[in-house]
Design a protein around this motif. Structure first.
Motif, PDB file in Angstrom:
ATOM      1  N   MET A 297      -5.268  38.564  -5.001  1.00  0.00           N
ATOM      2  CA  MET A 297      -6.080  39.046  -3.888  1.00  0.00           C
ATOM      3  C   MET A 297      -5.167  39.523  -2.757  1.00  0.00           C
ATOM      4  SD  MET A 297      -8.784  36.912  -1.553  1.00  0.00           S
ATOM      5  CE  MET A 297      -9.613  36.269  -2.996  1.00  0.00           C
ATOM      6  N   PHE A 298      -5.355  40.768  -2.300  1.00  0.00           N
ATOM      7  CA  PHE A 298      -4.470  41.315  -1.281  1.00  0.00           C
ATOM      8  C   PHE A 298      -4.730  40.682   0.087  1.00  0.00           C
ATOM      9  CE2 PHE A 298      -3.306  44.353   2.023  1.00  0.00           C
ATOM     10  CZ  PHE A 298      -1.975  44.570   1.701  1.00  0.00           C
ATOM     11  N   TYR A 299      -6.012  40.592   0.496  1.00  0.00           N
ATOM     12  CA  TYR A 299      -6.328  40.063   1.820  1.00  0.00           C
ATOM     13  C   TYR A 299      -6.397  38.539   1.787  1.00  0.00           C
ATOM     14  CZ  TYR A 299      -7.240  44.868   2.989  1.00  0.00           C
ATOM     15  OH  TYR A 299      -7.088  46.211   3.191  1.00  0.00           O
ATOM     16  N   GLN A 300      -5.763  37.941   2.764  1.00  0.00           N
ATOM     17  CA  GLN A 300      -5.674  36.479   2.813  1.00  0.00           C
ATOM     18  C   GLN A 300      -6.467  35.863   3.962  1.00  0.00           C
ATOM     19  OE1 GLN A 300      -1.336  36.156   3.029  1.00  0.00           O
ATOM     20  NE2 GLN A 300      -1.267  35.573   0.881  1.00  0.00           N
ATOM     21  N   ALA A 301      -6.945  36.696   4.876  1.00  0.00           N
ATOM     22  CA  ALA A 301      -7.676  36.169   6.036  1.00  0.00           C
ATOM     23  C   ALA A 301      -8.634  37.226   6.567  1.00  0.00           C
ATOM     24  CB  ALA A 301      -6.700  35.741   7.139  1.00  0.00           C
ATOM     25  N   ALA A 302      -9.619  36.762   7.326  1.00  0.00           N
ATOM     26  CA  ALA A 302     -10.567  37.652   8.002  1.00  0.00           C
ATOM     27  C   ALA A 302     -10.742  37.171   9.438  1.00  0.00           C
ATOM     28  CB  ALA A 302     -11.907  37.671   7.278  1.00  0.00           C
ATOM     29  N   VAL A 303     -10.562  38.100  10.371  1.00  0.00           N
ATOM     30  CA  VAL A 303     -10.774  37.812  11.792  1.00  0.00           C
ATOM     31  C   VAL A 303     -12.060  38.503  12.221  1.00  0.00           C
ATOM     32  CG1 VAL A 303      -9.858  38.072  14.132  1.00  0.00           C
ATOM     33  CG2 VAL A 303      -8.304  37.616  12.224  1.00  0.00           C
ATOM     34  N   PHE A 304     -12.909  37.765  12.921  1.00  0.00           N
ATOM     35  CA  PHE A 304     -14.200  38.291  13.334  1.00  0.00           C
ATOM     36  C   PHE A 304     -14.305  38.388  14.853  1.00  0.00           C
ATOM     37  CE2 PHE A 304     -14.925  36.269   9.267  1.00  0.00           C
ATOM     38  CZ  PHE A 304     -15.857  37.081   8.628  1.00  0.00           C
ATOM     39  N   ASP A 305     -14.852  39.489  15.324  1.00  0.00           N
ATOM     40  CA  ASP A 305     -15.392  39.540  16.673  1.00  0.00           C
ATOM     41  C   ASP A 305     -16.603  38.602  16.705  1.00  0.00           C
ATOM     42  OD1 ASP A 305     -16.095  40.589  19.315  1.00  0.00           O
ATOM     43  OD2 ASP A 305     -17.682  41.667  18.256  1.00  0.00           O
ATOM     44  N   LEU A 306     -17.048  38.205  17.892  1.00  0.00           N
ATOM     45  CA  LEU A 306     -18.161  37.243  17.992  1.00  0.00           C
ATOM     46  C   LEU A 306     -19.479  37.923  18.352  1.00  0.00           C
ATOM     47  CD1 LEU A 306     -18.878  34.244  17.768  1.00  0.00           C
ATOM     48  CD2 LEU A 306     -18.283  34.005  20.201  1.00  0.00           C
ATOM     49  N   ASP A 307     -19.581  38.428  19.585  1.00  0.00           N
ATOM     50  CA  ASP A 307     -20.822  39.061  20.049  1.00  0.00           C
ATOM     51  C   ASP A 307     -21.059  40.374  19.304  1.00  0.00           C
ATOM     52  OD1 ASP A 307     -21.498  37.296  22.426  1.00  0.00           O
ATOM     53  OD2 ASP A 307     -19.483  37.923  22.983  1.00  0.00           O
ATOM     54  N   GLY A 308     -22.187  40.474  18.616  1.00  0.00           N
ATOM     55  CA  GLY A 308     -22.507  41.698  17.894  1.00  0.00           C
ATOM     56  C   GLY A 308     -21.946  41.762  16.492  1.00  0.00           C
ATOM     57  N   THR A 309     -21.184  40.738  16.103  1.00  0.00           N
ATOM     58  CA  THR A 309     -20.599  40.716  14.756  1.00  0.00           C
ATOM     59  C   THR A 309     -21.021  39.460  14.007  1.00  0.00           C
ATOM     60  OG1 THR A 309     -18.697  42.018  15.506  1.00  0.00           O
ATOM     61  CG2 THR A 309     -18.444  40.801  13.441  1.00  0.00           C
ATOM     62  N   LEU A 310     -20.708  38.300  14.543  1.00  0.00           N
ATOM     63  CA  LEU A 310     -21.177  37.035  13.958  1.00  0.00           C
ATOM     64  C   LEU A 310     -22.514  36.615  14.555  1.00  0.00           C
ATOM     65  CD1 LEU A 310     -17.853  34.967  13.919  1.00  0.00           C
ATOM     66  CD2 LEU A 310     -19.047  35.904  11.929  1.00  0.00           C
ATOM     67  N   LEU A 311     -22.635  36.764  15.865  1.00  0.00           N
ATOM     68  CA  LEU A 311     -23.833  36.295  16.574  1.00  0.00           C
ATOM     69  C   LEU A 311     -24.525  37.435  17.309  1.00  0.00           C
ATOM     70  CD1 LEU A 311     -22.470  33.023  18.266  1.00  0.00           C
ATOM     71  CD2 LEU A 311     -23.738  33.212  16.105  1.00  0.00           C
ATOM     72  N   ASN A 312     -25.856  37.430  17.261  1.00  0.00           N
ATOM     73  CA  ASN A 312     -26.630  38.350  18.089  1.00  0.00           C
ATOM     74  C   ASN A 312     -26.862  37.676  19.441  1.00  0.00           C
ATOM     75  OD1 ASN A 312     -28.291  40.150  19.312  1.00  0.00           O
ATOM     76  ND2 ASN A 312     -29.781  40.272  17.652  1.00  0.00           N
ATOM     77  N   THR A 313     -25.987  37.962  20.373  1.00  0.00           N
ATOM     78  CA  THR A 313     -26.026  37.365  21.711  1.00  0.00           C
ATOM     79  C   THR A 313     -26.665  38.290  22.740  1.00  0.00           C
ATOM     80  OG1 THR A 313     -23.806  38.227  22.104  1.00  0.00           O
ATOM     81  CG2 THR A 313     -23.965  35.962  21.295  1.00  0.00           C
ATOM     82  N   LEU A 314     -27.151  39.448  22.291  1.00  0.00           N
ATOM     83  CA  LEU A 314     -27.608  40.491  23.200  1.00  0.00           C
ATOM     84  C   LEU A 314     -28.644  39.998  24.197  1.00  0.00           C
ATOM     85  CD1 LEU A 314     -27.718  43.534  23.984  1.00  0.00           C
ATOM     86  CD2 LEU A 314     -29.500  43.780  22.234  1.00  0.00           C
ATOM     87  N   TYR A 315     -29.634  39.245  23.717  1.00  0.00           N
ATOM     88  CA  TYR A 315     -30.764  38.883  24.578  1.00  0.00           C
ATOM     89  C   TYR A 315     -30.358  37.880  25.655  1.00  0.00           C
ATOM     90  CZ  TYR A 315     -32.909  41.136  20.619  1.00  0.00           C
ATOM     91  OH  TYR A 315     -33.211  42.052  19.638  1.00  0.00           O
ATOM     92  N   ASP A 316     -29.553  36.902  25.293  1.00  0.00           N
ATOM     93  CA  ASP A 316     -29.110  35.924  26.297  1.00  0.00           C
ATOM     94  C   ASP A 316     -28.156  36.554  27.304  1.00  0.00           C
ATOM     95  OD1 ASP A 316     -30.655  33.860  25.290  1.00  0.00           O
ATOM     96  OD2 ASP A 316     -29.073  33.102  23.984  1.00  0.00           O
ATOM     97  N   LEU A 317     -27.289  37.447  26.846  1.00  0.00           N
ATOM     98  CA  LEU A 317     -26.378  38.133  27.758  1.00  0.00           C
ATOM     99  C   LEU A 317     -27.157  39.026  28.726  1.00  0.00           C
ATOM    100  CD1 LEU A 317     -23.583  39.130  25.210  1.00  0.00           C
ATOM    101  CD2 LEU A 317     -23.326  37.506  27.082  1.00  0.00           C
ATOM    102  N   GLY A 318     -28.081  39.808  28.170  1.00  0.00           N
ATOM    103  CA  GLY A 318     -28.867  40.711  29.005  1.00  0.00           C
ATOM    104  C   GLY A 318     -29.786  39.973  29.957  1.00  0.00           C
ATOM    105  N   ASP A 319     -30.459  38.940  29.464  1.00  0.00           N
ATOM    106  CA  ASP A 319     -31.358  38.168  30.325  1.00  0.00           C
ATOM    107  C   ASP A 319     -30.599  37.535  31.487  1.00  0.00           C
ATOM    108  OD1 ASP A 319     -33.466  38.794  28.676  1.00  0.00           O
ATOM    109  OD2 ASP A 319     -33.548  36.831  27.685  1.00  0.00           O
ATOM    110  N   SER A 320     -29.404  37.027  31.202  1.00  0.00           N
ATOM    111  CA  SER A 320     -28.614  36.367  32.249  1.00  0.00           C
ATOM    112  C   SER A 320     -28.231  37.346  33.349  1.00  0.00           C
ATOM    113  CB  SER A 320     -27.365  35.723  31.637  1.00  0.00           C
ATOM    114  OG  SER A 320     -27.715  34.712  30.717  1.00  0.00           O
ATOM    115  N   MET A 321     -27.783  38.543  32.947  1.00  0.00           N
ATOM    116  CA  MET A 321     -27.419  39.547  33.951  1.00  0.00           C
ATOM    117  C   MET A 321     -28.638  39.996  34.735  1.00  0.00           C
ATOM    118  SD  MET A 321     -24.412  41.198  34.719  1.00  0.00           S
ATOM    119  CE  MET A 321     -24.777  40.497  36.326  1.00  0.00           C
ATOM    120  N   ASN A 322     -29.757  40.214  34.038  1.00  0.00           N
ATOM    121  CA  ASN A 322     -30.973  40.643  34.722  1.00  0.00           C
ATOM    122  C   ASN A 322     -31.503  39.581  35.678  1.00  0.00           C
ATOM    123  OD1 ASN A 322     -31.041  43.188  33.614  1.00  0.00           O
ATOM    124  ND2 ASN A 322     -32.490  42.663  31.987  1.00  0.00           N
ATOM    125  N   ASN A 323     -31.382  38.313  35.313  1.00  0.00           N
ATOM    126  CA  ASN A 323     -31.831  37.243  36.204  1.00  0.00           C
ATOM    127  C   ASN A 323     -31.064  37.270  37.525  1.00  0.00           C
ATOM    128  OD1 ASN A 323     -33.635  36.347  34.291  1.00  0.00           O
ATOM    129  ND2 ASN A 323     -32.384  34.628  33.589  1.00  0.00           N
TER     130      ASN A 323
END
Length: 217
Positions: free
Chosen positions: A1-27
């Motif tokens: 196997m050529f690839y030995q690891a995977a690095v992930f972004d968090l917001d928008g990649t692993l987790l859908n954080t859009l609503y909590d982020l947007g709600d917090s700013m709007n509040n």
């Protein structure tokens, strides 16, 4: 196997954080009588770190550093109260993490979310013990697309960057992968479109988490 690891972004990649982020700013904006934004608009404000989110969301006439600092502080406090209201892993993410671990890949997270918040989200919504390292934006370091965090992960894992997959949903993520020498994989279930990912260096773009298995294997 050529690839030995995977690095992930968090917001928008692993987790859908859009609503909590947007709600917090709007509040925060509602408290000050300022215009709020739609979730669709926030998709294009998230990804460059909290300070940039605040700068993009504020009216242009209020973009002086003192005002940005004030709203940055208020936003951080508001998000601390609302970070887990609506946030969830994207469909198929938990299964993908299981499969990658079973294949022997090491996993890591690299986010522009403040470090403590990134760790908190991973511990709450994802199998924290599956990740070798979780890095958010730390005081005194540059946010992505600066490749320093990705290079640090490569060194900690003791794996050459060319043998590491990097998954993200924004152009910032793809540039981070390119600058660090990792293999850039754009994901379409997050906050941005295919053109942005391709134009920023994505070698491949996938539509659902399971699509990564063909690349990783």
């Amino acid at each position: 196997m050529f690839y030995q690891a995977a690095v992930f972004d968090l917001d928008g990649t692993l987790l859908n954080t859009l609503y909590d982020l947007g709600d917090s700013m709007n509040n925060v904006f509602k408290r000050h009588g300022l215009p709020v934004h739609t979730y669709e608009e926030y998709k294009y404000m998230i990804g460059d770190g909290v300070e940039m989110l605040v700068k993009k969301a504020l009216p242009q006439t209020m973009n002086d550093q003192q005002t940005v600092n004030k709203f940055y502080k208020e936003y951080r406090e508001e998000y601390h109260q609302n970070w887990n209201n609506k946030t969830r892993p994207y469909d198929g993410i938990l299964e993908l993490l299981d499969s990658l671990c079973n294949m022997g890949l090491k996993l890591a997270v690299l986010s522009n979310k403040p470090h403590e918040a990134a760790e908190l989200c991973v511990k709450e919504f994802l199998p924290f013990d599956k990740f070798e390292i979780v890095l958010g934006h730390r005081e005194g370091t540059n946010p992505k697309p600066d490749p320093a965090g990705a290079i640090e992960i490569s060194e900690i894992l003791n794996i050459n960057s060319e043998r590491i997959l990097y998954l993200g949903d924004t152009g910032v993520d793809m540039k981070t992968a390119v600058f660090s020498g990792m293999y850039p994989v754009g994901v379409l279930w997050g906050f941005r479109e295919k053109d942005e990912l391709i134009n920023s260096g994505a070698k491949i773009v996938i539509e659902k988490p399971a699509d990564l298995l063909a690349i990783a294997g």
